[in-house]
Design a protein around this motif. Structure first.
Motif, PDB file in Angstrom:
ATOM      1  N   MET A 426       5.094   5.118   2.288  1.00 39.76           N
ATOM      2  CA  MET A 426       4.134   4.705   2.624  1.00 39.76           C
ATOM      3  C   MET A 426       4.933   2.569   3.413  1.00 39.76           C
ATOM      4  SD  MET A 426       1.412   4.333   0.111  1.00 39.76           S
ATOM      5  CE  MET A 426       1.006   3.327  -0.133  1.00 39.76           C
ATOM      6  N   ILE A 427       5.768   2.987   3.477  1.00 40.09           N
ATOM      7  CA  ILE A 427       6.772   1.726   4.377  1.00 40.09           C
ATOM      8  C   ILE A 427       7.253   2.436   5.654  1.00 40.09           C
ATOM      9  CG2 ILE A 427       9.536   1.555   4.772  1.00 40.09           C
ATOM     10  CD1 ILE A 427       9.731   0.999   1.962  1.00 40.09           C
ATOM     11  N   LYS A 428       7.044   3.745   6.085  1.00 44.20           N
ATOM     12  CA  LYS A 428       6.682   4.071   7.794  1.00 44.20           C
ATOM     13  C   LYS A 428       5.398   3.801   7.836  1.00 44.20           C
ATOM     14  CE  LYS A 428       7.382   8.623  10.263  1.00 44.20           C
ATOM     15  NZ  LYS A 428       7.289   9.546   9.755  1.00 44.20           N
ATOM     16  N   SER A 429       4.294   3.851   7.410  1.00 44.27           N
ATOM     17  CA  SER A 429       3.244   3.367   8.019  1.00 44.27           C
ATOM     18  C   SER A 429       2.822   2.576   8.129  1.00 44.27           C
ATOM     19  CB  SER A 429       1.893   3.949   6.969  1.00 44.27           C
ATOM     20  OG  SER A 429       1.827   3.042   5.520  1.00 44.27           O
ATOM     21  N   ALA A 430       3.939   1.596   7.688  1.00 44.33           N
ATOM     22  CA  ALA A 430       3.480  -0.264   8.439  1.00 44.33           C
ATOM     23  C   ALA A 430       4.098  -0.036   9.833  1.00 44.33           C
ATOM     24  CB  ALA A 430       4.554  -0.809   7.082  1.00 44.33           C
ATOM     25  N   GLY A 431       4.885   0.697  10.888  1.00 39.56           N
ATOM     26  CA  GLY A 431       5.164   0.794  12.031  1.00 39.56           C
ATOM     27  C   GLY A 431       6.482   0.840  11.820  1.00 39.56           C
ATOM     28  N   PRO A 432       6.649   0.617  13.257  1.00 42.33           N
ATOM     29  CA  PRO A 432       7.958   0.487  13.640  1.00 42.33           C
ATOM     30  C   PRO A 432       9.098  -0.974  13.367  1.00 42.33           C
ATOM     31  CG  PRO A 432       7.071   1.172  15.433  1.00 42.33           C
ATOM     32  CD  PRO A 432       6.254   1.115  14.087  1.00 42.33           C
ATOM     33  N   LYS A 433       8.262  -1.712  14.061  1.00 41.95           N
ATOM     34  CA  LYS A 433       8.978  -2.890  13.464  1.00 41.95           C
ATOM     35  C   LYS A 433       9.556  -3.337  12.648  1.00 41.95           C
ATOM     36  CE  LYS A 433       5.664  -5.030  17.412  1.00 41.95           C
ATOM     37  NZ  LYS A 433       5.076  -5.998  17.962  1.00 41.95           N
ATOM     38  N   HIS A 434      10.844  -4.428  12.948  1.00 40.30           N
ATOM     39  CA  HIS A 434      11.515  -4.682  11.205  1.00 40.30           C
ATOM     40  C   HIS A 434      10.229  -5.033  10.171  1.00 40.30           C
ATOM     41  CE1 HIS A 434      15.034  -5.462   8.515  1.00 40.30           C
ATOM     42  NE2 HIS A 434      14.854  -7.095   8.886  1.00 40.30           N
ATOM     43  N   GLU A 435       9.471  -6.950  11.192  1.00 43.73           N
ATOM     44  CA  GLU A 435       9.576  -7.668  10.241  1.00 43.73           C
ATOM     45  C   GLU A 435       8.234  -6.730   9.548  1.00 43.73           C
ATOM     46  OE1 GLU A 435       9.430  -7.427  13.869  1.00 43.73           O
ATOM     47  OE2 GLU A 435      10.764  -9.534  13.278  1.00 43.73           O
ATOM     48  N   ALA A 436       7.586  -5.649  10.091  1.00 44.78           N
ATOM     49  CA  ALA A 436       6.851  -4.801   9.605  1.00 44.78           C
ATOM     50  C   ALA A 436       6.812  -4.635   8.183  1.00 44.78           C
ATOM     51  CB  ALA A 436       5.683  -4.011  10.016  1.00 44.78           C
ATOM     52  N   LYS A 437       7.983  -3.277   8.383  1.00 45.63           N
ATOM     53  CA  LYS A 437       9.136  -2.627   7.361  1.00 45.63           C
ATOM     54  C   LYS A 437       9.507  -3.732   6.235  1.00 45.63           C
ATOM     55  CE  LYS A 437      10.692   1.229  10.085  1.00 45.63           C
ATOM     56  NZ  LYS A 437      11.680   1.812  10.230  1.00 45.63           N
TER      57      LYS A 437
END
Length: 458
Positions: A426-437
Motif C-alpha cells: 500500500m505504501i509502495k503504491s503511493a509512488g517513489p517520492k518521500h513526501e508521498a510515502k
C-alpha cells in the motif's frame, strides 16, 4: 479484350463519377436501397399531406398530384372505415430484408405480394404485404440454376410500410415526448440517423416527428394535460408556500416558488432574477405575484409561507407578515439545521478531528488506483460479497458528511485488514517520492488508531 463486368454490378447504380479523389473507383449506390428510401419518403409525404394538408415536398408536378390523390384516398378510406389500430396489428414483414441480395449467397428471393383487395386493405387503404414474403432455397430443378434473381423494388412493388392514422400517430408523438423528457434526452435525438433507422426497421409506418414539432405543439399539449390533472388534484386544498434561490450552471440567479400540499411539494414558478435588485421589496413583489397566480390557476388556499434567513428573504418575511397578517410566516428549518451543523463542525472539540482525518483517508484511497483495487478485491472476496464506495463529502450536499462517515464505518474491517496484510504494498503504491510515502504512512496510522474509529462512531 477488356475484362468482363461482374454481374453483381447490376444491383448498383453509378453516375460514372470518380469517388472523391480516387481516380480508380467510381460512385456506386445500391439500387434496392435507393428504391426503398424513395418509397419510404413518398409514404411519409403522403401521410403528411393526408394529416396536415401540407404541400408535397417533391418538385415534380405529376408526382405531387399522385401524392395528393393517394392522400385524399387514404383520408376517405379512414373516414369510411374507422377501425382502432394497435402497434401489434401493424407489424408486417419489413421490406428492407429484400435488399443487398449479393450479401446472401445461394439464396433465391421470392416475393408473394397479395393484391390490394378490400379485405387486405389497412384502415387507411394502403396495400397489404402478405406474410408469405420469405427466402426460399433454390431447388435442383430451378430454372435459375442457383443464380440470384434481382427484384425490382420500384413503384410497381407495394413495399410502402402501412401508414398510421392520425390518432395513432398522435399517440406515438406524445409517448415519444414523454420518453425524451423522462430520460432527460435532448430534443435533437429525434434527428439521429440510427434512431430513425431503428423506427423504420421495427415500427414500419411510424413517422418520427421533427424536433420543432416535438418540443412545440406536442410538448405544449402534454404540459397542458399535466396542468389540468394538477388542477383537479390541488383544487381547494390548503398549502404552504416555499421559496428559495440559487445560481444555475449558467450563473443565472434563479428564484423558485413551491406549494406544499399534504406533505408533497409542487413547483409553481421559476424566475430569472439576474438583472433584478436583490432586495426584500423585490422578493416580496415576486412572492405576492406567485401567491395570486397559484390561487387563480390551481384554486389553492395558502395558510403559511416559508423562506430562508438570507438578507432579502429576512426582510421579505417581515414585510409579508405586515401585508398578510393572517398568514403564518416561518423560517426554513432545513436551512437552519444545516447552518447549525456547520457551526457544530467549526467547534474546536477534540472528537471532531476525526472528520478531516476521515476525508483524508477517503481522498487518499480514491486517488491511488492500486490501493483502491486491493481494497475493492478484498470486499468482493469477503463476506460482504459487494463493493462499497468511499464517499468524499461535498459541502453543497446535505447529509454528505454523515453518509461519508457511515460508509467508512461499514468498510472498517476491510480497510484495517488490507493495511495490515499489505502494508508495504500500500505504501509502495503511493509512488517513489518521500513526501508521498510519508502521507501513506500517515494514512496507515489513522486507520490503525482505535481512537479515530471511536470518534467516527460517535
Amino acid at each position: 479484350m477488356p475484362p468482363l463486368r461482374d454481374p453483381s454490378w447490376g444491383y448498383f447504380f453509378t453516375d460514372n463519377q470518380f469517388f472523391r479523389n480516387n481516380h480508380s473507383n467510381k460512385n456506386a449506390w445500391c439500387i434496392a436501397c435507393l428504391d426503398y428510401e424513395r418509397n419510404r419518403l413518398k409514404s411519409a409525404d403522403i401521410m403528411t399531406v393526408s394529416l396536415d394538408g401540407a404541400q408535397p415536398y417533391t418538385d415534380d408536378e405529376i408526382e405531387a398530384q399522385e401524392v395528393k390523390r393517394q392522400a385524399e384516398a387514404w383520408k376517405a378510406e379512414a373516414a369510411a372505415k374507422p377501425a382502432p389500430q394497435t402497434i401489434a396489428s401493424l407489424m408486417t414483414p419489413h421490406p428492407h430484408f429484400l435488399t443487398h441480395s449479393r450479401s446472401l449467397p445461394g439464396t433465391l428471393y421470392t416475393s408473394q405480394l397479395s393484391s390490394p383487395s378490400p379485405s387486405t386493405l389497412s384502415p387507411v387503404g394502403t396495400p397489404h404485404i402478405s406474410s408469405s414474403l420469405f427466402f426460399q432455397e433454390p431447388t435442383s430443378g430451378s430454372s435459375h440454376s442457383g443464380k440470384k434473381q434481382r427484384l425490382d423494388l420500384g413503384a410497381s412493388s407495394p413495399v410502402i410500410p402501412i401508414a398510421w392514422n392520425s390518432g395513432l400517430q398522435e399517440e406515438f408523438n406524445t409517448d415519444l415526448c414523454r420518453m425524451l423528457v423522462s430520460t432527460k434526452s435532448a430534443w435533437n435525438l429525434v434527428h439521429n440517423v440510427e434512431l430513425r433507422l431503428f423506427f423504420n426497421k421495427w415500427i414500419p409506418g411510424s413517422v418520427v416527428p421533427d424536433l420543432r414539432t416535438l418540443s412545440g405543439p406536442v410538448l405544449d399539449k402534454e404540459a397542458a394535460r399535466v396542468e389540468d390533472k394538477l388542477k383537479q388534484k390541488l383544487q381547494g386544498k390548503k398549502a404552504t408556500l416555499q421559496t428559495d434561490g440559487w445560481k444555475n450552471k449558467a450563473k443565472q440567479s434563479i428564484v423558485a416558488t413551491m406549494a406544499s400540499v399534504d406533505f408533497e411539494p409542487y413547483l409553481m414558478r421559476t424566475h430569472d432574477t439576474s438583472a433584478a435588485p436583490k432586495t426584500g421589496e423585490a422578493l416580496l413583489e415576486l412572492i405576492t405575484s406567485d401567491i395570486k397566480w397559484s390561487e387563480d390557476k390551481y384554486g389553492l388556499e395558502f395558510i403559511a409561507a416559508c423562506a430562508d434567513d438570507g438578507g432579502d428573504a429576512r426582510k421579505m418575511r417581515r414585510l409579508l407578515s405586515n401585508l398578510l397578517p393572517w398568514l403564518i410566516v416561518i423560517l426554513c428549518w432545513a436551512h437552519q439545521i444545516n447552518l447549525i451543523v456547520g457551526d457544530y463542525l467549526k467547534l474546536k472539540a477534540g472528537f471532531l478531528d476525526c472528520v478531516p482525518q476521515a476525508q483524508q483517508v477517503v481522498t487518499w484511497m480514491n486517488s491511488h488506483s492500486r490501493a483502491l483495487g486491493i481494497f475493492q478485491d478484498h470486499q468482493r472476496q469477503s463476506l460482504m460479497k459487494k463493493v462499497l464506495a468511499l464517499i468524499r463529502p461535498v459541502i453543497t450536499r446535505w447529509t454528505a458528511h454523515y453518509c461519508s462517515l457511515r460508509h467508512l464505518l461499514d468498510v472498517k474491517a476491510s480497510l484495517v485488514y488490507i493495511w495490515k496484510q499489505y502494508s508495504a504494498l500500500m505504501i509502495k503504491s503511493a509512488g517513489p517520492k518521500h513526501e508521498a510515502k510519508a502521507m501513506a504512512e500517515y494514512i496507515r496510522e489513522i486507520i490503525y488508531s482505535e481512537a479515530f474509529w471511536f470518534e467516527v462512531k460517535m
